[in-house]
Motif scaffolding. Structure first.
Motif, PDB file in Angstrom:
ATOM      1  N   ASN A 126       0.934  -1.231  -0.134  1.00 52.95           N
ATOM      2  CA  ASN A 126      -0.193  -0.047  -0.269  1.00 52.95           C
ATOM      3  C   ASN A 126       0.980   1.330  -0.116  1.00 52.95           C
ATOM      4  OD1 ASN A 126       0.965  -0.107   2.602  1.00 52.95           O
ATOM      5  ND2 ASN A 126      -0.855   0.818   3.721  1.00 52.95           N
ATOM      6  N   LYS A 127       2.021   0.938   0.199  1.00 50.40           N
ATOM      7  CA  LYS A 127       2.690   2.096  -0.324  1.00 50.40           C
ATOM      8  C   LYS A 127       3.401   2.480  -1.451  1.00 50.40           C
ATOM      9  CE  LYS A 127       5.970   0.664   4.537  1.00 50.40           C
ATOM     10  NZ  LYS A 127       4.789   0.014   4.828  1.00 50.40           N
ATOM     11  N   ARG A 128       3.992   3.845  -1.906  1.00 50.17           N
ATOM     12  CA  ARG A 128       4.079   4.484  -3.314  1.00 50.17           C
ATOM     13  C   ARG A 128       5.695   3.552  -3.271  1.00 50.17           C
ATOM     14  NH1 ARG A 128       0.047   8.001  -5.023  1.00 50.17           N
ATOM     15  NH2 ARG A 128      -0.833   9.183  -3.208  1.00 50.17           N
ATOM     16  N   ILE A 129       5.839   3.366  -4.446  1.00 43.61           N
ATOM     17  CA  ILE A 129       6.908   2.989  -4.639  1.00 43.61           C
ATOM     18  C   ILE A 129       7.303   3.001  -6.345  1.00 43.61           C
ATOM     19  CG2 ILE A 129       7.742   0.861  -3.143  1.00 43.61           C
ATOM     20  CD1 ILE A 129       6.467  -1.025  -5.276  1.00 43.61           C
ATOM     21  N   GLU A 130       8.608   3.423  -6.503  1.00 46.72           N
ATOM     22  CA  GLU A 130       8.303   3.382  -8.437  1.00 46.72           C
ATOM     23  C   GLU A 130       9.097   1.783  -8.676  1.00 46.72           C
ATOM     24  OE1 GLU A 130       8.583   5.731  -9.598  1.00 46.72           O
ATOM     25  OE2 GLU A 130       8.570   7.252  -7.510  1.00 46.72           O
ATOM     26  N   HIS A 131       9.250   0.785  -8.402  1.00 48.53           N
ATOM     27  CA  HIS A 131       9.624  -0.209  -9.024  1.00 48.53           C
ATOM     28  C   HIS A 131       9.744  -1.214  -7.649  1.00 48.53           C
ATOM     29  CE1 HIS A 131      12.331  -3.325 -11.106  1.00 48.53           C
ATOM     30  NE2 HIS A 131      12.043  -2.954 -12.198  1.00 48.53           N
TER      31      HIS A 131
END
Length: 416
Positions: free
Chosen positions: A78-83
């Motif tokens: 549920n966290k914002r991640i790029e990859h």
């Protein structure tokens, strides 16, 4: 704050600020398709090993089957991640929930995020029922409050952040805060958190500890935080005490603001403590040396002083002989002649000479005299007094004297 008020406050916040999941375009949580020939169904929990990582998804070899599981990047966390590499690596073992089954291919779409959320909501509900405290990390400060990671995205309205107004919410970014669960609506992905109750509870506990440790008679430092017509409230740590207007100064105080001002640091003496009601009685004047005691040590009966008339009363005049020290000139000590009322002879603020005729240290009383400094008039000029004069009163309703009252027996033997 009532639940309905919280919901109304939250409705003013942009939905994307509080409840948006990363990459919402890939919302797979409502998929319910199941292939007839598949051993898996939506909602099943599976385990597996990651064998391929791409930019937007990862592939999992599902245990005990020849099926591959695909986890979109939005379903990893549920966290914002790029990859995906930000949180996962090849050969990691994972547990996930099935959210879609392909009709033909031996593929299933699975989600780690949804499984984590299910567990998180169960845990949050238990915490709410037990009124327990949990920790959350601030991931974003928005206009109306803070967004926290508590397994799911939770929100603290600014009104539930503290018992005091906090203007700069950005200062909390990245901090871990202790909170309580105020409200949960899993269908709407809404979790309302409350930090204010924890702050209030901690302050109340600290106040009780300080109240229990306060010693009556001790001298401590405080700060004037509020004034009223009847006294001043003085902060002495986590609690406020009241110094009544009569305890602000040894001198007469007409207005509290004449004695203290808000923000002023003062020494106070603890007069009384009531932990149950969280009430503290304080004295500013008793924290310093009594001017009366200093006066007693420096003077004795017979001393002649210059003072100022401060108050006139029916029975005499109060005269200030030193700052904060007043003595009484009884009406009988004003003059050798009879004085009807002190105001016939004296005026307030008048400067006069007085003689000390009595000192009562225990009751802090000083007796003064003006006439003791004056010579008595000659006896011939003194009004004559009849010794053993008796005064008789008649309590009858008829006050008019009769002839008998006036002449007595004078006409008894007359031959009329």
């Amino acid at each position: 704050m009532a639940t309905e008020d919280i919901k109304n406050e939250e409705s003013n916040i942009e939905e994307t600020e509080v409840n948006d999941a990363p990459d919402n375009s890939e919302d797979l949580q409502n998929e319910t398709e199941t292939a007839d020939n598949s051993p898996f169904a939506v909602g099943d929990t599976v385990t597996g090993t990651i064998f391929n990582i791409e930019d937007k998804f990862v592939k999992v070899q599902v245990d005990d089957s020849d099926y591959e599981g695909i986890i979109p990047i939005s379903q990893l966390t549920n966290k914002r991640i790029e990859h995906p590499n930000d949180i996962i690596a090849l050969d990691d073992s994972i547990t996930a929930v099935v959210i879609k089954v392909e009709d033909d291919a031996k593929n299933i779409i699975i989600s780690i995020r949804k499984l984590d959320e299910q567990k998180a909501y169960e845990d949050l509900k238990q915490k709410q029922d037990a009124d327990a405290t949990l920790e959350g990390t601030v991931v974003e400060a928005v206009k109306a409050g803070l967004v926290l990671d508590v397994g799911v995205r939770g929100f603290i309205p600014a009104s539930l952040l503290s018992d005091e107004y906090i203007e700069d919410l950005e200062q909390f970014n990245g901090q871990t805060l202790e909170v309580k669960v105020e409200d949960i609506d899993q269908e709407k992905n809404r979790v309302i958190l409350n930090r204010k109750r924890i702050v209030e509870g901690e302050k109340s506990k600290q106040r009780q500890e300080e109240l229990q440790n306060l010693e009556i008679g001790s001298i401590i430092e405080g700060e004037v935080v509020r004034t009223t017509s009847f006294g001043a409230f003085i902060n002495i740590g986590s609690a406020d005490g009241l110094a009544h207007i009569s305890e602000l100064s040894y001198s007469r105080v007409n207005s509290v603001e004449d004695a203290v001002e808000i923000g002023q640091k003062v020494k106070v003496k603890v007069l009384d403590v009531n932990p149950e009601e969280e009430r503290i009685s304080l004295s500013v004047k008793q924290a310093g040396e009594s001017p009366f005691n200093k006066f007693i040590d420096a003077h004795s009966t017979g001393d002649v002083l210059t003072g100022t008339v401060k108050r006139l009363v029916d029975f005499g005049a109060f005269v200030e002989v030193e700052p904060g020290v007043e003595g009484l000139v009884h009406i009988s000590e004003i003059a050798h002649e009879h004085v009807n009322v002190p105001g016939d002879v004296l005026k307030e603020d008048q400067e006069i000479e007085v003689k000390i005729i009595g000192l009562d240290k225990d009751n802090e009383k000083i007796s003064l005299s003006i006439k003791a400094l004056e010579s008595a008039p000659p006896k011939s000029k003194q009004p004559k007094r009849e010794e053993n004069t008796r005064v008789y009163t008649d309590d009858t309703e008829d006050d008019a004297p009769t002839l008998g009252d006036v002449f007595g027996d004078r006409f008894k033997n007359l031959d009329l």
